[in-house]
Design a protein around this motif. Structure first.
Motif, short mmCIF file in Angstrom:
data_model
loop_
_atom_site.label_atom_id
_atom_site.label_comp_id
_atom_site.label_asym_id
_atom_site.label_seq_id
_atom_site.Cartn_x
_atom_site.Cartn_y
_atom_site.Cartn_z
N THR A 1 -1.04 -6.10 -5.42
CA THR A 1 0.34 -5.70 -5.12
C THR A 1 1.32 -6.87 -5.28
OG1 THR A 1 0.06 -6.26 -2.79
CG2 THR A 1 -0.42 -3.98 -3.43
N ALA A 2 2.60 -6.54 -5.24
CA ALA A 2 3.63 -7.58 -5.34
C ALA A 2 3.74 -8.31 -4.01
CB ALA A 2 4.97 -6.95 -5.67
N GLY A 3 4.07 -9.59 -4.10
CA GLY A 3 4.33 -10.33 -2.87
C GLY A 3 5.67 -11.03 -3.03
N ARG A 4 6.28 -11.40 -1.93
CA ARG A 4 7.49 -12.22 -2.05
C ARG A 4 7.24 -13.54 -1.37
NH1 ARG A 4 9.71 -7.16 -1.54
NH2 ARG A 4 10.72 -6.45 -3.44
N LEU A 5 8.21 -14.43 -1.48
CA LEU A 5 7.98 -15.78 -0.96
C LEU A 5 8.02 -15.84 0.56
CD1 LEU A 5 9.79 -17.82 -3.71
CD2 LEU A 5 7.34 -17.52 -3.36
N ALA A 6 8.65 -14.84 1.15
CA ALA A 6 8.62 -14.76 2.61
C ALA A 6 8.52 -13.28 2.99
CB ALA A 6 9.89 -15.36 3.18
N VAL A 7 8.11 -13.03 4.23
CA VAL A 7 8.00 -11.65 4.69
C VAL A 7 9.39 -11.02 4.71
CG1 VAL A 7 7.48 -10.24 6.70
CG2 VAL A 7 5.97 -12.13 6.08
N ASP A 8 9.56 -9.88 4.07
CA ASP A 8 10.84 -9.16 4.18
C ASP A 8 10.58 -7.65 4.29
OD1 ASP A 8 10.80 -7.83 1.63
OD2 ASP A 8 11.45 -9.68 0.69
N THR A 9 11.60 -6.95 4.77
CA THR A 9 11.43 -5.53 5.09
C THR A 9 11.04 -4.71 3.87
OG1 THR A 9 13.35 -5.94 6.46
CG2 THR A 9 12.52 -3.70 6.44
N GLU A 10 11.69 -5.04 2.74
CA GLU A 10 11.44 -4.25 1.54
C GLU A 10 9.97 -4.34 1.11
OE1 GLU A 10 13.30 -3.89 -2.90
OE2 GLU A 10 14.26 -5.29 -1.51
N MET A 11 9.46 -5.55 1.11
CA MET A 11 8.06 -5.74 0.71
C MET A 11 7.12 -5.06 1.69
SD MET A 11 5.86 -9.25 0.24
CE MET A 11 6.08 -9.82 1.92
N MET A 12 7.44 -5.17 2.97
CA MET A 12 6.59 -4.56 3.99
C MET A 12 6.59 -3.03 3.87
SD MET A 12 4.90 -6.68 5.40
CE MET A 12 4.70 -8.31 5.98
#
Ligand code: GDP
Length: 295
Positions: free
Chosen positions: A190-201
């Motif tokens: 899956t995609a990840g981002r550089l920090a935890v954010d709502t959209e990714m979660m």
């Protein structure tokens, strides 16, 4: 001057012995050394503190100060506690599904794509499975390419759908593809981002809900040290994952993140990543990790 924690503790306790009666306070002093060693190894401060409090009780219970080499006994107690703390049932991944679906989660750069390949290769070689890799990063075309490169290298099929912007649909299509083509394990990257954010979660939660994986793994870079705790907690709150993958243990890190994560989420660490190559995967052994953390 001293090469390891055991020497440090021996020295500290001998100095104390030379000064007459030894008390709980003195033990507490030496436990500061243990705490310092843990924090140097990137264990979260609060976790290191709770840990040394437990060790203190054990050490006093075992009359550590009446032995000839109190430092060594202290290290043994510390090591046993660490091993127990990092232990738990890490009996591999759940392959009971048909196909068995494994969902990878974690921040960008944690090593998800690399580990997806390593796991596919591991399952193919050791467990004679026929895995399929599914590329669900719809934001970075390079991530899809990377998974194809990995798949080619290990001769494992990769499912991707470049025009599609819906990761849930891609994951579902990947599973359907696996069923149609005799793949009995599906690894969803899956995609990840550089920090935890709502959209990714939200996105990973939606994928998780739709595909109901047998196994959800949280991949974390062991070099991220203290931050690993917050990230692990955030992902676990959303996914209630089944296990942790600790990557990049070939680097300088002592790997204290292992203790912090295990303490916070209480999920087994299942595998470790020890390099960029597809073979650089190892089952996690708590006692080896304890040795590494203690230095
Ligand atoms: P993703 O964004 O989570 O998919 O992370 P990648 O799999 O792309 O990994 C990010 C970088 O870390 C890449 O350059 C990998 O080669 C590297 N990497 C992944 N796992 C390891 C490991 O265990 N050891 C080392 N040294 N590098 C790793």
């Amino acid at each position: 001057m001293f090469d390891n924690l055991s020497d440090k503790l021996d020295k500290a306790l001998h100095v104390l012995k030379g000064h007459g009666s030894i008390t709980e306070v003195n033990v507490a002093e030496t436990l500061k050394e243990v705490r310092r060693a843990l924090i140097d190894a990137d264990v979260n401060f609060k976790i290191a503190k709770d840990f040394t409090n437990r060790v203190k009780e054990k050490a006093l219970g075992q009359n550590v100060l009446t032995t000839l080499q109190p430092g060594q006994l202290m290290v043994k107690i510390v090591k046993d506690e660490l091993t127990e703390l990092m232990g738990g049932d890490a009996s591999g991944v759940n392959l009971s599904g048909n196909p068995s679906v494994i969902l990878m989660s974690g921040l960008q750069g944690s090593g998800k794509t690399t580990f997806s390949g390593k796991l596919a290769n591991f399952l193919k070689t050791k467990k004679t499975k026929k895995p399929l890799l599914v590329a669900c990063d719809v934001y970075r075309p390079a991530a899809i390419d990377q998974l194809h490169v990995v798949g080619d290298a290990i001769k494992v099929d990769v499912f991707s759908d470049r025009g599609n912007q819906d990761p849930v649909a891609i994951a579902e299509a990947g599973i359907a593809f696996a069923k149609a083509n005799g793949h009995n394990v599906v690894i969803v990257d899956t995609a990840g981002r550089l920090a935890v954010d709502t959209e990714m979660m939200d996105e990973i939660a939606n994928i998780h809900k739709a595909i109901q994986p047998q196994e959800t793994l949280f991949v974390v870079d062991s070099m991220t040290g203290q931050d690993a705790v917050n990230t692990a907690k955030a992902f676990n709150d959303i996914l209630n994952f089944d296990g942790v993958i600790l990557t990049k243990l070939d680097g300088d890190t002592r790997g204290g993140a292992a203790i912090s994560i295990k303490s916070v989420v209480d999920k087994p660490i299942k595998f470790i990543g020890t390099g960029e190559k597809m073979e650089a995967i190892d089952v996690f052994y708590p006692s080896r990790m304890a040795d590494r953390i203690l230095g």
